[in-house]
Structure formats: C-alpha cells, structure tokens
Enzyme design. Sequence first.
Site, PDB file in Angstrom:
ATOM      1  N   ARG A  15     -16.994   5.463 -16.659  1.00 43.10           N
ATOM      2  CA  ARG A  15     -15.605   5.747 -16.267  1.00 43.10           C
ATOM      3  C   ARG A  15     -14.636   5.701 -17.461  1.00 43.10           C
ATOM      4  O   ARG A  15     -13.508   5.243 -17.349  1.00 43.10           O
ATOM      5  CB  ARG A  15     -15.148   4.767 -15.173  1.00 43.10           C
ATOM      6  CG  ARG A  15     -15.825   5.005 -13.837  1.00 43.10           C
ATOM      7  CD  ARG A  15     -15.307   4.037 -12.786  1.00 43.10           C
ATOM      8  NE  ARG A  15     -15.678   2.662 -13.101  1.00 43.10           N
ATOM      9  CZ  ARG A  15     -15.125   1.575 -12.586  1.00 43.10           C
ATOM     10  NH1 ARG A  15     -14.170   1.694 -11.696  1.00 43.10           N
ATOM     11  NH2 ARG A  15     -15.520   0.378 -12.946  1.00 43.10           N
ATOM     12  N   LYS A  18     -11.258   7.375 -16.872  1.00 45.93           N
ATOM     13  CA  LYS A  18     -10.353   6.580 -16.034  1.00 45.93           C
ATOM     14  C   LYS A  18      -9.620   5.542 -16.886  1.00 45.93           C
ATOM     15  O   LYS A  18      -8.399   5.434 -16.849  1.00 45.93           O
ATOM     16  CB  LYS A  18     -11.162   5.879 -14.939  1.00 45.93           C
ATOM     17  CG  LYS A  18     -10.406   4.817 -14.182  1.00 45.93           C
ATOM     18  CD  LYS A  18     -11.378   3.896 -13.438  1.00 45.93           C
ATOM     19  CE  LYS A  18     -10.641   2.749 -12.784  1.00 45.93           C
ATOM     20  NZ  LYS A  18      -9.836   3.160 -11.635  1.00 45.93           N
ATOM     21  N   LYS A 114      -8.005  16.188   1.150  1.00 39.77           N
ATOM     22  CA  LYS A 114      -9.457  16.100   1.008  1.00 39.77           C
ATOM     23  C   LYS A 114     -10.023  17.457   0.633  1.00 39.77           C
ATOM     24  O   LYS A 114      -9.618  18.483   1.177  1.00 39.77           O
ATOM     25  CB  LYS A 114     -10.094  15.676   2.329  1.00 39.77           C
ATOM     26  CG  LYS A 114      -9.745  14.285   2.688  1.00 39.77           C
ATOM     27  CD  LYS A 114     -10.987  13.443   2.890  1.00 39.77           C
ATOM     28  CE  LYS A 114     -10.580  12.009   3.109  1.00 39.77           C
ATOM     29  NZ  LYS A 114     -11.272  11.081   2.234  1.00 39.77           N
ATOM     30  N   ILE A 432      -2.499  -3.678  10.942  1.00 37.52           N
ATOM     31  CA  ILE A 432      -3.768  -2.951  10.992  1.00 37.52           C
ATOM     32  C   ILE A 432      -4.946  -3.801  10.516  1.00 37.52           C
ATOM     33  O   ILE A 432      -6.096  -3.431  10.684  1.00 37.52           O
ATOM     34  CB  ILE A 432      -3.658  -1.644  10.181  1.00 37.52           C
ATOM     35  CG1 ILE A 432      -2.439  -0.833  10.644  1.00 37.52           C
ATOM     36  CG2 ILE A 432      -4.904  -0.792  10.289  1.00 37.52           C
ATOM     37  CD1 ILE A 432      -2.397  -0.508  12.130  1.00 37.52           C
ATOM     38  N   GLY A 433      -4.674  -4.938   9.909  1.00 39.66           N
ATOM     39  CA  GLY A 433      -5.795  -5.820   9.580  1.00 39.66           C
ATOM     40  C   GLY A 433      -5.622  -6.589   8.289  1.00 39.66           C
ATOM     41  O   GLY A 433      -5.530  -7.805   8.283  1.00 39.66           O
ATOM     42  N   TRP A 562     -18.895   6.934   4.536  1.00 39.94           N
ATOM     43  CA  TRP A 562     -18.557   6.458   3.197  1.00 39.94           C
ATOM     44  C   TRP A 562     -19.765   5.892   2.454  1.00 39.94           C
ATOM     45  O   TRP A 562     -19.643   5.126   1.522  1.00 39.94           O
ATOM     46  CB  TRP A 562     -17.386   5.468   3.267  1.00 39.94           C
ATOM     47  CG  TRP A 562     -16.066   6.174   3.446  1.00 39.94           C
ATOM     48  CD1 TRP A 562     -15.825   7.502   3.259  1.00 39.94           C
ATOM     49  CD2 TRP A 562     -14.812   5.600   3.847  1.00 39.94           C
ATOM     50  NE1 TRP A 562     -14.500   7.797   3.516  1.00 39.94           N
ATOM     51  CE2 TRP A 562     -13.851   6.664   3.878  1.00 39.94           C
ATOM     52  CE3 TRP A 562     -14.379   4.304   4.167  1.00 39.94           C
ATOM     53  CZ2 TRP A 562     -12.507   6.459   4.226  1.00 39.94           C
ATOM     54  CZ3 TRP A 562     -13.053   4.110   4.508  1.00 39.94           C
ATOM     55  CH2 TRP A 562     -12.129   5.159   4.533  1.00 39.94           C
ATOM     56  N   GLU A 606     -12.875  12.874   8.649  1.00 39.58           N
ATOM     57  CA  GLU A 606     -13.250  13.395   7.335  1.00 39.58           C
ATOM     58  C   GLU A 606     -14.486  14.293   7.322  1.00 39.58           C
ATOM     59  O   GLU A 606     -14.543  15.277   6.605  1.00 39.58           O
ATOM     60  CB  GLU A 606     -13.497  12.167   6.462  1.00 39.58           C
ATOM     61  CG  GLU A 606     -13.781  12.426   5.036  1.00 39.58           C
ATOM     62  CD  GLU A 606     -13.834  11.092   4.295  1.00 39.58           C
ATOM     63  OE1 GLU A 606     -12.896  10.284   4.442  1.00 39.58           O
ATOM     64  OE2 GLU A 606     -14.812  10.864   3.582  1.00 39.58           O
ATOM     65  N   HIS A 696       1.965   3.100   1.936  1.00 38.56           N
ATOM     66  CA  HIS A 696       1.525   3.521   0.606  1.00 38.56           C
ATOM     67  C   HIS A 696       2.652   3.507  -0.396  1.00 38.56           C
ATOM     68  O   HIS A 696       2.436   3.653  -1.588  1.00 38.56           O
ATOM     69  CB  HIS A 696       0.883   4.903   0.680  1.00 38.56           C
ATOM     70  CG  HIS A 696      -0.314   4.907   1.577  1.00 38.56           C
ATOM     71  ND1 HIS A 696      -0.239   5.227   2.912  1.00 38.56           N
ATOM     72  CD2 HIS A 696      -1.595   4.564   1.345  1.00 38.56           C
ATOM     73  CE1 HIS A 696      -1.434   5.100   3.452  1.00 38.56           C
ATOM     74  NE2 HIS A 696      -2.279   4.701   2.536  1.00 38.56           N
TER      75      HIS A 696
HETATM   76  N1  GLN Z   1      -8.532  -2.892   8.843  1.00 42.05           N
HETATM   77  C1  GLN Z   1      -8.429  -2.189   7.605  1.00 42.05           C
HETATM   78  C2  GLN Z   1      -7.309  -2.752   6.760  1.00 42.05           C
HETATM   79  O1  GLN Z   1      -6.322  -3.119   7.297  1.00 42.05           O
HETATM   80  C3  GLN Z   1      -8.188  -0.724   7.826  1.00 42.05           C
HETATM   81  C4  GLN Z   1      -8.059   0.004   6.535  1.00 42.05           C
HETATM   82  C5  GLN Z   1      -7.996   1.493   6.661  1.00 42.05           C
HETATM   83  O2  GLN Z   1      -7.624   2.017   7.676  1.00 42.05           O
HETATM   84  N2  GLN Z   1      -8.311   2.199   5.617  1.00 42.05           N
HETATM   85  O3  GLN Z   1      -7.407  -2.816   5.573  1.00 42.05           O
HETATM   86 ZN    ZN Z   2      -5.678   3.193   7.744  1.00 39.37          ZN
END
Ligand code: GLN
Ligand code: ZN
Length: 757
Positions: A15, A18, A114, A432-433, A562, A606, A696
């Site tokens: 890399r 990079k 993508k 989301i986690g 993935w 994807e 993001h």
């Molecule tokens: N549960 C994961 C997180 O919160 C979901 C990540 C994702 O959707 N890429 O990191």
């Molecule tokens: Zn996500």
Amino acid sequence: MNTSIIGYPRIGNLRELKFASEKYFRGEITAAELEQTAKEIRLHNLNLQKNSGLDFIPSNDFSFYDGVLDTAFLLNAVPKRYTALGLPSLDTYFAAARGYQGKKGDVKALAMKKWYNTNYHYMVPEIDDTTDIKLVGTKPFDLFSEALENGVKTKPVVIGAYTFLKLARYTGTKAAADFVDSAAAAYSELLRRFGELGAEWVQLDEPSLVKDMTTEDTALFVSLYEKILANKYGVKVLLQTYFGDVRDCYNEICELNFDGIGLDLVEGKKSLELVRANGFPKDKVLFAGVVNGKNIWRNNYGHTTFAVLELKKYVQSIVLNTSCSLIHVPCTLANETKLPESYKKHFAYAEEKLGELAELKIIFDSEDPIETKEYRLNAALHSEPRSGGNPAVREKVAQLTDSDFVRLPEFAEREKIQKARFDMPLFPTTTIGSFPQTAEVKANRSAFRKGEITEAEYEQFIKEKIAECVALQEEIGLDVLVHGEFERNDMVEYFGECLNGYIFTEKAWVQSYGTRCVKPPVVWGDISRAKPMTVRWSKYAQSLTDKPMKGMLTGPVTILNWSFPREDISLKESAFQIALAIREEVLDLEANGISIIQVDEAALREKLPLRKSDWREDYLDWAIPAFRYVHSGVRPETQIHTHMCYSEFADIIKDIDDMDADVITFEASRSDLTILDVLKENNFRTEVGPGVYDIHSPRVPSKEEIKTAINKMTERIPVSKLWVNPDCGLKTRGNEETVPSLKNLVAAAKEARNENS
Ligand code: GLN
Ligand code: ZN
C-alpha cells in the site's frame, strides 16, 4: 497463444501509494515525492509483467485516485468549482476526489458510487450544459511513453466513451446523446495521438455494455463507435467488456470496426453461448477473459481448457485474458508469511495470476495440452480433497424446508405483541450500533494484539467503555440502547474470527476507493459457529440498564458479500451456512434476555446482479431467505431490527419488506428522504427509522434540522411506524460531535412526540 491482462493493482504491494498520498495530503511530502512513489510502483508492475512473459501489458491503468476521475480530467469534464480554485493540477484533481477546504475556497468532492457489482468505488463525473468535452489531458500518453522508455510497448487502457457518458451525472438539460459528437472527436484524437506515438493496440473499457441496454443505449453505443472507428490512425482498437456478458449488443459489437473484442467468460453467463450461437468475426481477435480477476483462487486449467477449446471452434485468433482488471484482488502472495502453505497453494493474487497466464500459454502452445506438466499439476491440486468440510452443516442446509424461512405469527400480530411488551413512546430513539472508536479504543486493541497487555486487561477496558457508553445513552435519554461495539475492529472480520471455515490474510489489501483499502476474509471451508460471538458483551451491557439493550450482529449476506467466497460450492450454500451460524447466535441472545436484536445487512444491495433478469434467480431468491432464516426461530415478542447503509433500494422495496424484520433503519438524509415516497407508495409494512442526519460529515445537526427531517417522515409514514436514529454507526465520528448530535436528536423526537400525541 498470446496473453493479456486488463489492468494491474496500483496501490503497491504494501500500500505504498496509500501511505505516500496520505502523507502528501498532510503536507509531509511534496508532489514530486508522491510522483516518485507512483513511478516506482508503475515500474515495479511493468517489470513484473514483462518478466512473467505477458504479451499485452497495460499502461494508464495507474491512477492516483480513480480511473473514471482520470478520464473526466482527460476529457475536460471537470466542474468549474474545482478548476476555479486555481490550484496546481494534482491538487485540482485531489480537490475533485476528496473535496477541498482551505485558503482558496471550500468545495465538496464529486459523488462516489459503487463500481458495478464490486466493492470498488468510482468518482461520478458531472457534466453540465457548458461542459466542452475534448481531449485535454496527457496522462495516457505520458504513461505509454514512460513504459516505452523502459523497454515495453504497452497496450494503453482508457475508459470508453459509452461507459463514460453512461456513468456521468447530467446536471443541466443536456443528456448523454448530446455529447456524442464531442466525445467521439475526443476519442478519435486519442487514437490519432497513440498512432503518432507508435502504439499498436489501445484498449477501451466498456463495462456498461454488460448491463441491460435499451434501444437508445444501443444506438448511443453504435453512433459513438461508428464515429470513433472511422479512422483508427493505424492503431488496433480492443473493445474490452467485463463483469458480465454483452447479450444486448453482441451483434452490434461484431459489426463495428473493432480489431479485438474482450469478453468475460467468468461472470459472463452467456458469453460462450453468444459466440456459439452467433459465431465470431474472422477479422477480429477474441480476448477471452478466463482468469478470474475478482477472486483469489487458483485457476482451474481443466475448466479453462474446456472453454478455450470450445471457443476455438468458432474463433480464429484468441488471446488469453483476465475476466476483469486485477485491481479487485490483492497484489502478491509473497507477503503472506503466516498463511500455511496448505492454504496458500490454492491462492492466486494478481502476481500469481500472471504466472497462471504464463502456464496457460505453455499449455495451449503444446501439442497435447492435457499432457503438459503444468496441466497435470493443476489438475492434481484441484482434485485434492479439501479440508474444512463439515458434513453436519451440509446436511442441515440440505434439510431446510419452506417453513424454516417463515417467522410466526405474522408481522401484524407480532407488532401488537411487541408494542404491548416494550410500551415505547412515539418516535422511539436509538442508534445504529457503534459509538466512536476513539484513539484509546484502537490503542487498547492494538496493545492486546501485540501482547503488550493481558486478555484480562483488554477485557476490563472494554467493560469500562461499555459502562460509560450505557451511562451516556441513559443521560442523553435514548430509548433503545446499544453496547457500542468497542470489541470490534470490523463488522465482518469480527464475526469471521468467531466462525469455523474462515481464514484471514495478512497483507491482502484491495482498493475500495481512493486511498482506502479493505482486507476481505476468505471463506475456506464449511461455516459453523465456533463459539458464542456477542452474547457475553450484550448480556453485560443489558445488566447495566433497565432500558432494552439491542443485540448487534452482522447478517449472512453482508458477511458473505464482504468476503472472498468459495467457488466449489454456490453462494447460496455459503450464505445458508453462515445464516445457520448467525441464527444460533440470535437464539442464544434471546435465551440470555436480549429482547431486541439487530442483524445488519449493510451490503445486501451491493451484490444485486447488474441485469434485472438475473436479480431473482441469481440473488434475491437466496439472499432474502438467508436473512429470514436467521430470525425465523425467535419468539413473537422478540423484536428484530435490520440496518442498511443506503436508501437506493426503491427497486427492490418489496424484497426488503419481505425480509420480515420488525424494524429497519437506513441512510436517508443524504438522499433528501426521497425514499419516504417509495415506502408510502408501496405500503411498506416494516417499521422504519430513516436516518435523520448524516454521520459521515463532522458537523452537529441542530434540533430544528432533525425536527424538519422528522416532519417529512410524518407526512408520509404513519407515526406508529416511525423510529428516530442517525443514518449509520457512529464509529468514525468523535465524541465531540456525537454527544451534542444525539442530544439534539432526542430533543427533536420529544418535540415530535408532544405534537403528535
Ligand atoms: N452496527 C454497525 C455499526 O454501527 C453498522 C455499520 C454499518 O452499517 N456499516 O457500526
Ligand atoms: Zn450503515
């Protein structure tokens, strides 16, 4: 028999590109130093290919960021907001790639998407009504000359006019067809220049030809190439396709004045059939994509020989080729020092694929291909019984019946039961986690991996982080909590490490976008759960609070998408095996008192096949059931969530509903919540949490901004179905933004609650 490749990885074996680019971005090295690193990588690749005996060596497959972006610069299709910054050319290029914030101005990057059905992302060119397409760049010529000075007459590679115009976003009133003349003139000029420089072949990449084409698309393609090929200036033109077959335009391709046609025989389901049914023009060379450019397994020479001998019945001149560019595989096995030879001998990264092409050449140049040493050794390798078989798992998958994929009672009934159980307020809030993976979280993991701290110390730290995270969420006032995922490096790798059947590489980096690379794990054998994967941390987190603690898992389709998948069994079979393992975990979480379980399917969209006619049979028919199987065994009062990272699922909206989760959260803020209309039109049944802000970006959304998003939601979706959450996991953010953002989110949800009750 000659050999060719479509493109070679440009990131460097370790890399190097990079690291040099990132140093350049931080101002630690000069542009000249970055150029020097780039040149070393190119020359290394060139020599490697030359020494391997490869006949058609590509040039201009190098890129500082992305090949589509390079083409936009080559063709003068660069939005003025970037050129107007007045930066040196390399910096203008990086401004378009990454955005620019500094003395000269403040501009966002071009959109990123993508690249077909891969995990590579390209920069979307933007074309407006004033865009004046013409050949202005020199990179393809410079790199051709550089290789020539180093003793190789290469085959320059450029993205073709049709694909370029199809991938671009048109921001004005004009469309692709309005640029046919100017684009054709630019490509014609390109051929003229290569003719002048003495190039023998030029490769024009046209992957968009493997997608479904309308009659207008075909007309666009034909009119472009009638013009471009009117005068080839003594250069032979190779039309290179990949990622599928060209069933919608095979005849047009054959009739146009190309000298070579590149077909993908690995992913192109109908490639062989097209040649058989229609023949192949006598005056053209077939570049047969027989060596898989997307996966890491050794080529099966038996299969390849069969395909090539079959093609030979119809084609006079064949060049052996890869199925697509090798940028989708890692560079070299030479740096995999820890992987046992018993695995490694089955692998071929980019460098080893050059070796395979050389062997195939020997095989096909010999009188009796099957009797060559190369062929026999390969056949022996492929007939070796493979380790990692698990008959019990195979048997279980074989025994699955329709009822295994059905969760009972049905959705409406469960919704009632769950509403009564959780007694949640309107607009329940959740995340989301993951919570921020701060420097200390990463340092703790790396110290443990290096053996600098004990397992007990490592785990003590995670426990403290979870406790902090739970307390923070209670203080903020969220309704459904998470443990924060501090024990996870990556949402696939973490699970792969807990599953039998997976193996991990050391240096198998593949470019994902720009300077970002991923290291996909490899599915080696049959998959099974080696041990509970998340139960302990979830249970501990739940013990700290009276609020529901969401269990957090990655779904089978995402884990598979993935990874580098097996080729000796179907994707469906592997997906079901993984589903078996994840289902065990789901049931274990439930048995341990976890009442809400989220199964992330971030990568479900994807791998949707490029052609609509292949969607069901090749993908959705097993991907959706794999997810359904994961949760079909839970009790009605257990709530299943899923999460997707994008909202581009309008076209498979019914299938998403059919996953039969109780709640789905997804990204919506960047797409201006347009998905809401689609949900409404389709009477979407699953409860939804469309992300109310973009994680993001390093900004803090205000309460008002979030409230506006919630209002848009309530206009289209029944309030009883709505959840309020950010659009993705918070791991890439810092606490500075996360805490105030979530406070605003909760405040906005409370306001909506008051107004709606
Ligand atoms: N549960 C994961 C997180 O919160 C979901 C990540 C994702 O959707 N890429 O990191
Ligand atoms: Zn996500």
